[in-house]
Design an enzyme around this catalytic site. Structure first.
Site, PDB file in Angstrom:
ATOM      1  N   HIS A  48       0.641  -1.125   0.100  1.00 49.89           N
ATOM      2  CA  HIS A  48       0.030  -0.044  -0.091  1.00 49.89           C
ATOM      3  C   HIS A  48       0.833   1.168  -0.124  1.00 49.89           C
ATOM      4  CE1 HIS A  48      -2.040  -2.935   2.843  1.00 49.89           C
ATOM      5  NE2 HIS A  48      -2.260  -3.303   1.693  1.00 49.89           N
ATOM      6  N   GLU A  58     -12.576   5.200 -22.012  1.00 50.49           N
ATOM      7  CA  GLU A  58     -12.312   3.562 -21.180  1.00 50.49           C
ATOM      8  C   GLU A  58     -13.398   2.757 -21.276  1.00 50.49           C
ATOM      9  OE1 GLU A  58     -11.571   4.929 -17.224  1.00 50.49           O
ATOM     10  OE2 GLU A  58     -13.300   6.417 -17.055  1.00 50.49           O
ATOM     11  N   CYS A  97      -3.763   8.133 -19.956  1.00 49.98           N
ATOM     12  CA  CYS A  97      -3.311   8.306 -18.481  1.00 49.98           C
ATOM     13  C   CYS A  97      -3.426   7.175 -17.824  1.00 49.98           C
ATOM     14  CB  CYS A  97      -4.348   9.301 -18.015  1.00 49.98           C
ATOM     15  SG  CYS A  97      -6.023   8.854 -17.891  1.00 49.98           S
TER      16      CYS A  97
HETATM   17  C1  PEP Z   1      -7.911   4.095 -16.340  1.00 52.93           C
HETATM   18  O1  PEP Z   1      -8.975   3.632 -16.261  1.00 52.93           O
HETATM   19  O2  PEP Z   1      -6.966   3.840 -17.032  1.00 52.93           O
HETATM   20  C2  PEP Z   1      -7.553   5.568 -15.461  1.00 52.93           C
HETATM   21  C3  PEP Z   1      -6.685   6.060 -15.517  1.00 52.93           C
HETATM   22  O3  PEP Z   1      -8.552   5.522 -14.487  1.00 52.93           O
HETATM   23  P1  PEP Z   1      -8.739   4.777 -13.214  1.00 52.93           P
HETATM   24  O4  PEP Z   1      -7.295   3.946 -12.909  1.00 52.93           O
HETATM   25  O5  PEP Z   1      -8.642   5.865 -12.092  1.00 52.93           O
HETATM   26  O6  PEP Z   1      -9.742   4.034 -13.093  1.00 52.93           O
HETATM   27 MG    MG Z   2     -10.655   4.563 -15.153  1.00 53.73          MG
END
Ligand code: PEP
Ligand code: MG
Length: 849
Positions: free
Chosen positions: A456, A698, A769
């Site tokens: 963590h 996504e 990202c």
């Molecule tokens: C993703 O889904 O790639 C993202 C960057 O968002 P999270 O990991 O916060 O769902």
């Molecule tokens: Mg995400």
């Protein structure tokens, strides 16, 4: 001789048993009693101090070798266990708690003890003391009223109709917290009464604490008995679970503990897991939960006190659920499993019953009663022979203390680290929130007893650039405050007692490390320009504003993803508009003109928020998550949108929406933003009417309609973490399908390509990202695919920037084209690793004289 201690809620009953026993054995038995309490208003109850005194009074007698403690029920058991903790260490091995029936057991044990029976003989005699009674009364069973269900009227008879299964426990570490938790959870789904018997002790399969404290080890025999309507079904399910190694991997059953077990001492050096690189030397200081003052008082309204306790337990269950979701998301489902176990530990009916009984019978306040019950369970864990299982005592204690903190009104996440000078933090383990709240500049390094490199706190320690060694084992906890220690986070080495020469060497190494880091960070301040001249924007993903500083030091050119849900966790209500406005403005101010992309609240899925009381969803990842949830709950969404619009009035703030799957969703957001703008205008509050908007790509649907979405937004940001899970139809938190949830799957790469093409056609920026952005192995591929900007964990920025600078666009395109022709993730990853290695080798050759 073996002495006997009689523990009962009633002083008279305890005395009565003594009288009876002495009458039968006619002198020669060593007996002491601990009955009732000394509280005038609440004489019925048990008191650990009295039990401990009774035990000691026998153990100081020269003829008494060991003491057997017999008790009536409920809190008597707890008090006997807690008494164990109060005894001097040297006495404990001579004390044995015995589950025999009080009257029959005491009589049988005393008779055997008087004739010089050994501990084992006296113990066995006590335990079998009910047998003659059962036998004698067997002939009366036919007279039981037919309407009385057998299980309630005569457990023995019901047991005869039970289904039985014998298991040889396969798990490497025995039935430890996680497999036991799986068993308890499984049993709860059936309408059956299930007991487990090990080494002559029988416990209900619904109590995790009792199950773990059976101390079942690998290859031990466990007898499972089930009765009731679902008896056969539950036995079948348990058998299947056992065959599946109780859900544990065959070889490695407990990642953190395996790391701890691998700890070795090399000379003066203790070896743990290399969690975050860097060298540190200095005084140690422990991270501590604030002490909770318990003032035992007699309460008048016991019902209200019981209610207070239940509410506190429920609140802590929610905290643990949130921590589980947060950890699953950030670290992985396996690491988060401990919170499941902790939920079962403190949600254990046994524990709550014991505490409630202490409230009712002893009129204790909720905190004192809970503390008493908790200590008893902890003592039971600590008394286990198996050091691995005994360490689970800390897990129960940790979760149990949350309840005490809640009752005392101390914030859930309050942990104190306030050394007199900069120091090396020592802790059992670290939660992300612990690391995020550390006082900047006062932490030289981190040493933890538990946790691995993906633990963590390890991830955050890396992102904050603090050297850390985790999983050092019990050695970490022997370190005293102020003791000079050293660590090398890259090698995983800890020096517990470095001599003057070693301290000097470590100091020099730290200086070198700091200089090298500052040089690499300095290089990272420059833009990431390809050899062919193009620039790629490199930004940081942050979860809490505390990560901004390292992000900037590491060369972040802005924040490409601010996961705002972290502002909503571990509190009782959402942050207000003003509170958010302050946080967003402060972050933007610190970014000093660099862009800040704020992602709106992405709750639901694996990130539930306790106070939102979201209804249970069978498939939360496919349910009310992200923007879907926000659009349905304007009361939650509006304050955040208002705060973002207002913060954008003065700073380059952008907004981004998660979990979008329909064009209409963006249309609805636009309408809402228009409404809010009109509102802000009317209120005379400044805002950015041209707020730049982005959408996270996504979901597969978002990829397929990217051309439509592009018309409504200013940029795309591809979230490969979720995109991979939705495209591959594989839960990102399910370890069993972990290899499927890879951004290197050909289908995911094609989705990235489609998205880039749609973005290009519409003339908008395409950023990425997901975690993939921070993997230097993916850099060439992503740039070759046409990604304009990357946003990643701050720690990854210097390396990715260096990788970009060594690239040439034509070469990146060639790599991307080749990759897209490959048919499996395995082949793709192997190829990209080769490319990276070749590149690294070339770099080494260039730097050699
Ligand atoms: C993703 O889904 O790639 C993202 C960057 O968002 P999270 O990991 O916060 O769902
Ligand atoms: Mg995400």
């Amino acid at each position: 001789m073996i002495g006997l201690v009689i523990v009962s809620h009633s002083a008279q009953l305890a005395e009565g048993v003594r009288e009876l026993v002495e009458q039968v054995v006619q002198g020669g038995a060593a007996i002491a009693v601990a009955g009732g309490t000394d509280i005038p208003d609440a004489p019925i109850g048990t008191d650990p101090a009295k039990v401990a005194a009774a035990i000691e009074s026998l153990l100081i007698r020269p003829e008494v070798s060991d003491v057997l403690v017999l008790m009536d029920l409920g809190s008597a058991i707890m008090s006997a266990e807690a008494a164990f903790d109060l005894l001097p260490e040297a006495m404990r091995s001579r004390v044995h708690l015995c589950e025999a029936p009080l009257v029959e057991g005491a009589l049988a044990a005393a008779v055997r003890a008087k004739i010089g029976g050994s501990l084992a003989e006296v113990y066995a005699e006590a335990r079998d003391a009910l047998a003659p009674k059962i036998e004698q009364l067997a002939s009366w069973q036919h007279l039981l009223p037919a309407a009385v269900p057998l299980a309630e009227a005569a457990p023995e008879q019901a047991d005869r109709e039970s289904v039985e299964l014998t298991i040889v426990v396969p798990n490497q570490l025995g039935l430890h917290a996680r497999p036991a938790a799986r068993l308890v959870t499984l049993v709860a789904q059936y309408d059956a009464r299930v007991t487990l018997t090990h080494d002559g002790r029988t416990v209900p399969a619904t109590s995790l604490n009792r199950l773990v404290t059976l101390g079942v080890r690998q290859h031990d025999v466990l007898v499972v008995r089930a009765s009731g309507p679902d008896a056969s079904a539950v036995i079948e399910a348990i058998e299947a679970l056992a065959l599946d190694n109780f859900g544990d991997p065959i070889e490695v059953t407990e990642p953190t503990e395996i790391i701890a077990a691998a700890v070795s001492e090399e000379g003066d050096v203790v070896v743990g897991a290399p969690a975050s690189e860097g060298v540190a030397v200095g005084p140690a200081f422990h991270l501590r939960a604030p002490a909770i003052e318990l003032e035992e008082g007699v309460v008048a309204d016991t019902a209200a006190e019981r209610q207070r306790l239940r509410e506190a337990v429920a609140a802590v269950m929610e905290q643990l659920r949130t921590l589980r979701a947060e950890t699953t998301r950030r670290v992985g489902a396996a690491e988060a499993g401990i919170f499941d176990a902790q939920m079962l530990m403190i949600g254990d009916r046994d524990l709550l019953d014991a505490a409630e009984e202490a409230i009712e019978l002893r009129r204790l306040d909720a905190a004192s009663a809970w503390n008493l019950a908790l200590r008893a369970v902890v003592a039971r864990y600590r008394a286990l022979d198996d050091p691995y299982l005994a360490r689970r005592a800390e897990d129960v204690l940790d979760a149990g203390q949350r309840v005490l903190r809640h009752l005392a009104g101390v914030p859930a996440d309050a942990l104190l680290f306030d050394p007199p000078e900069p120091a090396i933090l020592v802790a059992t383990d670290l939660r992300p929130s612990d690391v995020a709240r550390l006082p900047a500049g006062r932490v030289l390094g981190i040493i933890t007893a538990e946790g691995g490199v993906t633990g963590h706190g390890a991830i955050l320690a890396r992102s904050l650039g603090i050297p850390a060694v985790t999983g050092v084992g019990a050695a970490a906890l022997t370190i005293a405050d102020g003791q000079i220690v050293g660590l090398d986070g890259g090698a995983g080495h800890v020096w517990l007692a470095p001599d003057a020469q070693t301290i000097e060497q470590l100091r020099q190494r730290r200086e070198r490390w700091l200089t090298e880091r500052s040089e690499s960070r300095k290089r990272a301040q420059a833009p990431a320009r390809l050899r062919s001249g193009e620039t790629i924007e490199v930004a940081a993903n942050i979860n809490l504003p505390g990560e901004l500083e390292t992000a900037l030091l590491n060369g972040a050119e802005g924040v490409g993803l601010f996961r705002t849900e972290f502002l909503y966790f571990e509190r009782e209500a959402p942050p207000s508009e003003e509170e958010q406005l302050e946080i967003y403005r402060d972050a933007a101010r610190r970014l000093d003109g660099r862009p800040l992309v704020i992602r709106t609240l992405d709750v639901g899925g694996d990130k539930p928020l306790p106070y939102l009381r979201q209804p249970h969803e069978p498939n939360p990842f496919l349910g009310q998550r992200g923007l879907r949830y926000c659009l349905d709950h304007p009361g939650l969404f509006r304050p955040q949108m208002r705060a973002i619009l207002r913060a954008a009035a003065d700073y380059p703030v952008r907004v981004m929406f998660p979990m979008v799957s329909r064009w209409e969703e963006l249309v609805m957001v636009d309408a809402l933003i228009d409404e809010i703008c009109a509102e802000l205008q009317a209120e005379g509050l400044p805002f950015d009417e041209d707020l730049q908007r982005g959408v996270m790509i996504e979901t597969p649907s978002a990829v397929l309609i990217a051309d439509h979405l592009a018309r409504l937004v200013d940029f795309f940001s591809i979230g490969t973490n979720d995109l991979a899970q939705y495209i591959m139809a594989a839960d990102r938190d399910n370890a069993a399908v972990a290899s499927l949830v890879s951004a290197y799957q050909p289908a995911v790469l094609r989705a990235i390509r489609e998205t880039v093409e749609a973005g290009r056609a519409a003339g908008i920026k395409v950023s990425l990202c997901g975690e993939m952005a921070g993997d230097p192995k993916a850099t060439a591929l992503l740039i070759g695919l046409g990604i304009d900007a990357l946003s990643m964990s701050p720690a990854a920025i210097p390396l990715v920037k260096e990788r970009i600078r060594r690239l040439d666009m034509a070469e990146a395109k060639r790599i991307a084209a080749l990759t897209l022709e490959m048919s499996s993730a395995e082949e793709i990853e192997a190829y990209l690793s080769d490319v990276e290695q070749t590149e690294l080798a070339a770099k080494r050759m260039e730097s050699e004289p």
